[in-house]
Design a protein around this motif. Structure first.
Motif, short mmCIF file in Angstrom:
data_model
loop_
_atom_site.label_atom_id
_atom_site.label_comp_id
_atom_site.label_asym_id
_atom_site.label_seq_id
_atom_site.Cartn_x
_atom_site.Cartn_y
_atom_site.Cartn_z
N LEU A 52 -11.36 8.15 -3.37
CA LEU A 52 -10.75 6.99 -2.72
C LEU A 52 -10.16 6.11 -3.81
O LEU A 52 -10.87 5.59 -4.67
N SER A 53 -8.85 5.94 -3.78
CA SER A 53 -8.14 5.36 -4.92
C SER A 53 -8.01 3.84 -4.84
O SER A 53 -8.08 3.23 -3.76
N ASP A 54 -7.78 3.22 -6.00
CA ASP A 54 -7.47 1.79 -6.06
C ASP A 54 -6.18 1.50 -5.29
O ASP A 54 -6.04 0.43 -4.68
N GLU A 55 -5.25 2.45 -5.32
CA GLU A 55 -3.99 2.29 -4.59
C GLU A 55 -4.25 2.15 -3.10
O GLU A 55 -3.65 1.30 -2.43
N LEU A 56 -5.16 2.97 -2.55
CA LEU A 56 -5.48 2.89 -1.14
C LEU A 56 -6.11 1.54 -0.79
O LEU A 56 -5.76 0.92 0.22
N ILE A 57 -7.02 1.09 -1.63
CA ILE A 57 -7.67 -0.21 -1.39
C ILE A 57 -6.63 -1.32 -1.37
O ILE A 57 -6.66 -2.20 -0.50
N ALA A 58 -5.69 -1.28 -2.31
CA ALA A 58 -4.65 -2.31 -2.38
C ALA A 58 -3.75 -2.28 -1.15
O ALA A 58 -3.41 -3.34 -0.59
N VAL A 59 -3.38 -1.09 -0.70
CA VAL A 59 -2.53 -0.97 0.49
C VAL A 59 -3.25 -1.49 1.72
O VAL A 59 -2.67 -2.22 2.54
N MET A 60 -4.53 -1.16 1.86
CA MET A 60 -5.30 -1.65 2.99
C MET A 60 -5.41 -3.18 2.97
O MET A 60 -5.28 -3.84 4.01
N ALA A 61 -5.66 -3.73 1.78
CA ALA A 61 -5.85 -5.17 1.66
C ALA A 61 -4.60 -5.95 2.04
O ALA A 61 -4.68 -7.06 2.59
N GLN A 62 -3.43 -5.38 1.75
CA GLN A 62 -2.17 -6.07 2.02
C GLN A 62 -1.64 -5.81 3.43
O GLN A 62 -0.74 -6.51 3.90
#
Length: 482
Positions: free
Chosen positions: A285-295
């Motif tokens: 589970l990537s940092d990119e996915l976390i960032a996309v979810m957060a935004q």
């Protein structure tokens, strides 16, 4: 798209096309001729019932199967006395197989009374050679047998069985083929699952899925977005992106794309208001996915993050490829980016070699993460997996005692978390009439928690404000707001 096909213009006397989906359209047209004959003889259309066992991937497959049958001309029936009964099977646990055999015994009785009845069995269980041999030897009254890779061939297999009147079996061990543009019959008008990939490459030591679903295969992003656009045009407002490990999406494509990038494309589809996905694997589970979810304004504030065990030693035996510490660090990242997120999980109790100390590590993770809910399982030995051959299988009485302790902890934390939202007004997607009380409806919050409230069928499919008045552990009682 399939709904633009005029089946009456297909020449069923010609040779069947080689390419898909044209080949399946051809066999649908042939089966439609048989349906018309049936209707002339019986003064009614044939009926079809699909019983689904297992996960959301199976449920989505069943929608595709029913879509093909409806296109052929069958009428949907929820009774196993239908003219065609299909069992779409699960094989994650061996007792699931026994349940299917029990139901087949019941169908045999029905078929004796109605010899023209057709019985089909498909899905994960049929990917096991031993089970196919059992069907061939002991359940010869089953008309059609097909596997997870042959779901799209239903019309072709049905036609073959009609022509030969013999047991028809088609089970591939694996495939790279993904057939698009076939019909499906959604259970809900306002929400839908969407397969983004098939198969699994993880080989957790307790799991049979990679052996029955095959290697990972990702759908092209353009095909996924096109499907979602059609769903949105048809009134769907919530989608669930489905894959055994969605975090691996796109790696097998000629032009690789990450799951996070796919989510950004999905978010651009007009009409879709809620986006969910199932299931991510913690190891990638990537940092990119976390960032996309957060935004995101559409991706739901909920993530299902299976831990399986809190013991690093047991996680290694499970071949999960992360440690307890790595998992907790990932949770911290997610919570830092999205403090309001709901986290749910899967936990297995009694894995081979699990000691009391290992189990206490699991309880420690539960207390530190504070899951909104958890799917808890007693380890079930699954033949064909490495774990089934491991020594130190845990005695049943010890496993049950640990399971009860875990369940009490999960329920206690869930109850505490749900109480925090009491009195708040939240948006709820109303999904169905309440099963126990027809004067109530049932829906879900953005974080996937269930809410029951007084209301009528006119609310189904709408997102409405609801005041949460009672917390009942894993769900709420609410009141609709004007």
């Amino acid at each position: 798209m399939y709904n633009e096909i005029d089946f009456d213009k297909i020449d069923i006397n010609a040779e069947p096309p080689v390419n898909e989906p044209d080949r399946q359209y051809y066999f649908m047209a042939k089966c439609r001729e048989w349906v018309w004959e049936f209707e002339r003889e019986n003064k009614r259309r044939p009926t079809a019932c699909i019983q689904t066992f297992g996960c959301q991937m199976n449920a989505r497959d069943s929608e595709k199967l029913m879509g093909v049958l409806k296109a052929i001309g069958y009428q949907e029936d929820d009774s196993e006395k239908a003219d065609l009964v299909i069992y779409n099977t699960c094989t994650v646990r061996e007792n699931a197989n026994q349940k299917v055999y029990g139901r087949l015994g019941f169908l045999q009785t029905l078929k004796r009374k109605n010899p023209k009845m057709k019985i089909a069995i498909c899905g994960c269980m049929m990917q096991e050679k031993d089970e196919i041999e059992t069907i061939k030897k002991s359940y010869r009254f089953v008309d059609i047998v097909f596997g997870t890779h042959n779901i799209y061939q239903l019309a072709e297999l049905l036609d073959r069985q009609i022509q030969t009147q013999k047991q028809t079996i088609e089970v591939w061990t694996d495939t790279e083929k993904i057939v698009e543009d076939l019909p499906n019959q959604r259970k809900f008008l306002f929400k839908s699952g969407v397969n983004i990939m098939f198969g699994c490459n993880n080989f957790c030591s307790y799991c049979i899925v990679p052996y029955v679903r095959g290697r990972e295969r990702s759908r092209e992003p353009g095909d996924i977005i096109s499907e979602i656009e059609h769903l949105a045009a048809d009134g769907v407002i919530e989608i669930m992106l489905l894959g055994q490990n969605v975090n691996s999406y796109g790696k097998t494509l000629e032009k690789p794309i990450t799951f996070a990038q796919l989510l950004q494309k999905v978010e651009e589809v007009e009409g879709i208001e809620r986006i969910r996905f199932m299931t991510p694997h913690p190891k990638d589970l990537s940092d990119e996915l976390i960032a996309v979810m957060a935004q995101s304004k559409k991706i739901c504030r909920q993530i299902h993050l299976p831990i399986q065990s809190g013991s690093t030693r047991i996680l290694k035996r499970m071949n999960r490829r992360y440690t307890k510490e790595q998992y907790l660090a990932l949770v911290e990242k997610i919570r830092t980016a999205m403090p309001d997120i709901s986290i749910t999980t899967d936990i297995i109790v009694g894995f081979p070699g699990e000691t009391e100390e290992d189990f206490l590590e699991t309880l420690d993770v539960v207390r530190r993460v504070r899951y909104d809910s958890a799917f808890t399982f007693i380890y079930s030995k699954r033949s064909g997996t490495p774990a089934a051959e491991m020594e130190d299988q845990i005695p049943e009485e010890i496993v049950k005692e640990r399971f009860e302790r875990l369940l009490m902890e999960v329920q206690k934390i869930s109850s505490e978390l749900t109480k925090k939202a009491l009195g708040k007004t939240e948006l709820v997607l109303i999904e169905e009439q309440n099963i126990q009380n027809p004067e109530m409806v049932t829906g879900r919050l953005n974080n996937n928690t269930v809410v029951h409230l007084v209301g009528g069928a006119e609310l189904i499919g709408k997102i409405v404000p609801v005041k949460l008045t009672e917390a009942k552990g894993f769900y709420y009682i609410g009141e609709g707001c004007d």
